[in-house]
Design a protein around this motif. Structure first.
Motif, mmCIF file in Angstrom:
data_model
loop_
_atom_site.group_PDB
_atom_site.id
_atom_site.type_symbol
_atom_site.label_atom_id
_atom_site.label_comp_id
_atom_site.label_asym_id
_atom_site.label_seq_id
_atom_site.Cartn_x
_atom_site.Cartn_y
_atom_site.Cartn_z
ATOM 1 N N CYS A 73 -15.130 -41.423 -119.105
ATOM 2 C CA CYS A 73 -16.083 -41.624 -117.993
ATOM 3 C C CYS A 73 -16.477 -43.092 -117.884
ATOM 4 N N LYS A 74 -16.857 -43.677 -119.014
ATOM 5 C CA LYS A 74 -17.360 -45.049 -118.995
ATOM 6 C C LYS A 74 -16.270 -46.073 -118.706
ATOM 7 N N PRO A 78 -12.795 -40.845 -115.152
ATOM 8 C CA PRO A 78 -13.422 -39.535 -115.345
ATOM 9 C C PRO A 78 -12.442 -38.376 -115.199
ATOM 10 N N LEU A 81 -20.933 -34.767 -115.630
ATOM 11 C CA LEU A 81 -20.921 -36.148 -115.140
ATOM 12 C C LEU A 81 -19.513 -36.566 -114.724
ATOM 13 N N LYS A 127 -18.230 -37.460 -110.911
ATOM 14 C CA LYS A 127 -17.692 -38.765 -110.529
ATOM 15 C C LYS A 127 -16.282 -38.672 -109.968
ATOM 16 N N SER A 128 -15.480 -37.728 -110.467
ATOM 17 C CA SER A 128 -14.078 -37.649 -110.039
ATOM 18 C C SER A 128 -13.855 -36.693 -108.872
ATOM 19 N N THR A 179 -28.651 -35.073 -115.356
ATOM 20 C CA THR A 179 -27.314 -35.511 -114.942
ATOM 21 C C THR A 179 -27.016 -35.090 -113.510
ATOM 22 N N LEU A 190 -26.487 -37.507 -110.147
ATOM 23 C CA LEU A 190 -25.363 -37.427 -109.210
ATOM 24 C C LEU A 190 -25.858 -37.218 -107.787
ATOM 25 N N GLU A 230 -27.369 -40.505 -106.512
ATOM 26 C CA GLU A 230 -26.326 -41.498 -106.227
ATOM 27 C C GLU A 230 -25.560 -41.168 -104.952
ATOM 28 N N ASN A 231 -25.581 -39.896 -104.556
ATOM 29 C CA ASN A 231 -24.918 -39.479 -103.319
ATOM 30 C C ASN A 231 -25.903 -39.346 -102.151
#
Length: 441
Positions: free
Chosen positions: A235-236, A240, A267, A271-272, A299, A303, A306-307
């Motif tokens: 992930c980092k 992801p 997570l 992200k993916s 978590t 998400l 962020e969206n």
């Protein structure tokens, strides 16, 4: 010989022209190498319980002299936990000689040094890049019958946590004859997991992959935690989708995921493949009998924020409360990062405090910097004042963020006062051309 880091700190403790507050460092500050142990001052304060002492120490954690004076003055027989926290504060300011004096004082006060005592010493030594001293402290743990696999793991973990992973590897894999602990830990899954996490800290992704493959070559058994760490690495490192592949591999191997692994998967999939896929995994884990925890909900909220799906994020926050799950400060940080309305941020900040969620120093720094970037002095002032009102002792980052705000608003005299206050406490101020302050360094 005094290290450059220690010498720098000593020089910064010189007195300045402005009056020094009673709680600031004195010019006779304890030297690590020329030490005379002070006698504790007479105890005159009213009796308090050990929990209250610990909370007070947390608030004074960025002012070692004030914390130490308080520690010595309260009418209480300190617990081991209180001693350990005081030792951690002293170590943060390189007062290692005082740390050892406290450790020696513990048995006479009814407190017994434990693994957490030495863990605090390891972390403070290594964070000051004094790795050899940390290893010497590990050897000294034998004096207290604490030199065992737990103490060994804490030392390796401290080195990895503070990015001394090469030294940690050398310590683990170096041949040491007649050392049963070292021999027993050389192929330990636990120690390999700690080292793998260390390479994550370094963000050396190629080395992470090499170490992961080396575990297979050496026949080191990979457990649930190994997979969780490596999924986190994927992930980092911006991959992801590879974490999702590992998740599917774990399911094929019949490895039952715990809540930590699921949190990483949520997570990674978020992200993916998007937040909706992450919510499907969230539902899957509950169906598998793995109860989500605060980190799981945080978590998903992260998400959603962020969206820009803020309404859903707030709805999930409300659902946490209805389920009896107390959000933590990390939950609120996701909102603070993504909200764009100062009034709404301050409203949420007040709600967080009213709900009993304690801000961290990172909370204050984040909000002060955010309001500063936006050019808003009043909200930044509200946050700074709240920090002082709650009894927090500002750290280096908080002072620097606040001084930046004052300078941006042209309040140079006020900014200069806080700069001097920092230096009195032994904290490092950023070099600034905007005003002439005390001589730095």
């Amino acid at each position: 010989m005094t290290s450059p880091a220690l010498l720098f700190l000593r020089l910064r403790r010189l007195p300045f022209l402005r009056p020094i507050a009673a709680h600031s460092l004195s010019t006779n500050s304890t030297s690590q190498f020329h030490f005379c142990a002070p006698e504790p001052p007479p105890r005159s304060s009213p009796e308090v319980d050990s929990t209250a002492v610990l909370e007070k120490l947390r608030l004074k954690a960025n002012d070692w002299k004030a914390a130490f004076d308080y520690f010595n003055s309260v009418e209480i027989q300190h617990t081991t936990e209180n001693f350990n926290y005081m030792i951690s504060i002293l170590g943060k300011f390189f007062e290692f000689e005082l740390c050892w004096k406290l450790i020696e004082r513990m048995p006479g006060c009814g407190a017994i040094p434990d693994h957490a005592t030495f863990r605090a010493m390891f972390k403070r030594y290594v964070s000051a890049h004094l790795v050899e001293e940390a290893i010497a402290a590990y050897e000294r743990s034998q004096e207290f019958d604490l030199r065992d696999e737990t103490c060994y793991s804490y030392l390796v973990d401290a080195m990895c946590e503070h990015k001394h992973v090469r030294e940690a590897e050398e310590f683990v894999f170096k041949e040491r004859f007649n050392d049963e602990i070292a021999a027993g830990m050389m192929n330990s899954t636990k120690v390999h997991n700690i080292l793998l996490r260390g390479w994550v800290k370094m963000m050396w992704w190629a080395k992470c992959r090499e170490f992961w493959e080396e575990m297979d070559r050496k026949g080191v058994r990979k457990d649930l935690h190994s997979y969780s760490i490596y999924m986190d690495i994927m992930c980092k490192s911006g991959k992801p989708y590879k974490a999702v592949k590992l998740y599917k591999e774990m399911k094929v191997k019949g490895i039952r995921l715990d809540v930590v692994a699921y949190n990483t998967v949520i997570l990674a999939i978020g992200k993916s493949e998007g937040v909706d896929s992450a919510k499907r995994v969230y539902r899957e884990m509950t169906e598998m009998g793995c109860e989500p925890n605060v980190a799981t909900c945080s978590t998903v909220i992260k998400l959603l924020c962020e969206n820009s799906r803020m309404e859903e994020a707030f709805e999930m926050l409300e659902n946490m409360g209805r389920k009896g799950m107390q959000p933590d400060v990390i939950t609120y940080h996701s909102f603070y990062r993504c909200l764009r309305d100062p009034k709404k941020i301050l409203w949420l900040f007040d709600r967080m405090c009213e709900d009993g969620v304690q801000p961290t120093m990172s909370t204050f720094v984040m909000l002060i910097r955010k309001f500063g970037r936006w050019g808003f002095l009043r909200p930044a002032t509200i946050v700074w004042s709240k920090m002082i009102e709650l009894g927090y002792s500002p750290d280096e980052s908080a002072y620097n963020a606040w001084i930046d705000v004052l300078i941006d608003k042209g309040l140079l005299d006020e900014a200069s006062k806080y700069d001097a206050e920092m230096l009195e406490k032994g904290l490092s101020a950023k070099p600034r051309k905007e005003f002439v302050g005390p001589v730095k360094g």
